[in-house]
Motif scaffolding. Sequence first.
Motif, mmCIF file in Angstrom:
data_model
loop_
_atom_site.group_PDB
_atom_site.id
_atom_site.type_symbol
_atom_site.label_atom_id
_atom_site.label_comp_id
_atom_site.label_asym_id
_atom_site.label_seq_id
_atom_site.Cartn_x
_atom_site.Cartn_y
_atom_site.Cartn_z
ATOM 1 N N GLN A 92 -120.092 5.934 -46.425
ATOM 2 C CA GLN A 92 -120.412 5.996 -45.007
ATOM 3 C C GLN A 92 -120.488 4.579 -44.457
ATOM 4 N N GLY A 93 -120.513 4.450 -43.159
ATOM 5 C CA GLY A 93 -120.604 3.141 -42.532
ATOM 6 C C GLY A 93 -119.249 2.476 -42.391
ATOM 7 N N ILE A 94 -118.210 3.264 -42.202
ATOM 8 C CA ILE A 94 -116.866 2.708 -42.055
ATOM 9 C C ILE A 94 -116.663 2.296 -40.602
ATOM 10 N N ILE A 95 -116.138 1.105 -40.426
ATOM 11 C CA ILE A 95 -115.833 0.593 -39.094
ATOM 12 C C ILE A 95 -114.325 0.632 -38.922
ATOM 13 N N GLU A 96 -113.866 1.208 -37.817
ATOM 14 C CA GLU A 96 -112.445 1.260 -37.520
ATOM 15 C C GLU A 96 -112.168 0.366 -36.325
ATOM 16 N N ILE A 97 -111.161 -0.476 -36.460
ATOM 17 C CA ILE A 97 -110.747 -1.353 -35.374
ATOM 18 C C ILE A 97 -109.325 -0.973 -35.010
ATOM 19 N N ASP A 98 -109.152 -0.505 -33.780
ATOM 20 C CA ASP A 98 -107.833 -0.102 -33.309
ATOM 21 C C ASP A 98 -107.148 -1.319 -32.708
#
Length: 107
Positions: A92-98
Amino acid sequence: MITSVERRRRSSQDEKERLVAASLEPGTNVSEVARMAGLHVSQLFRWRKELCKHGEASIAPFVSVEIGPSVPPQEVAEALLTATAVRRRKNQGIIEIDLGSGRRIRV
């Protein structure tokens, strides 16, 4: 039979920087700069590599950041529940940068 002793020339840091700067100017021929300074072109290329590498390390890379519109907490919670139901993740705690154009970084 060797009749003379060649000595290694020592160039000051200022001289190296001056020659490297001259070789980096647009339209300049690196071989001509080296020849005028009495150097072998490979020596000048080595200085360029060393000084440019040093210069890149000392400059902190900054990129612009755009913060998207704020989403009400209820919508965020619903989106998280939906995403969790669709894809189960062990971490958990995944950061997604588009990044746009279909590219995305997940950390």
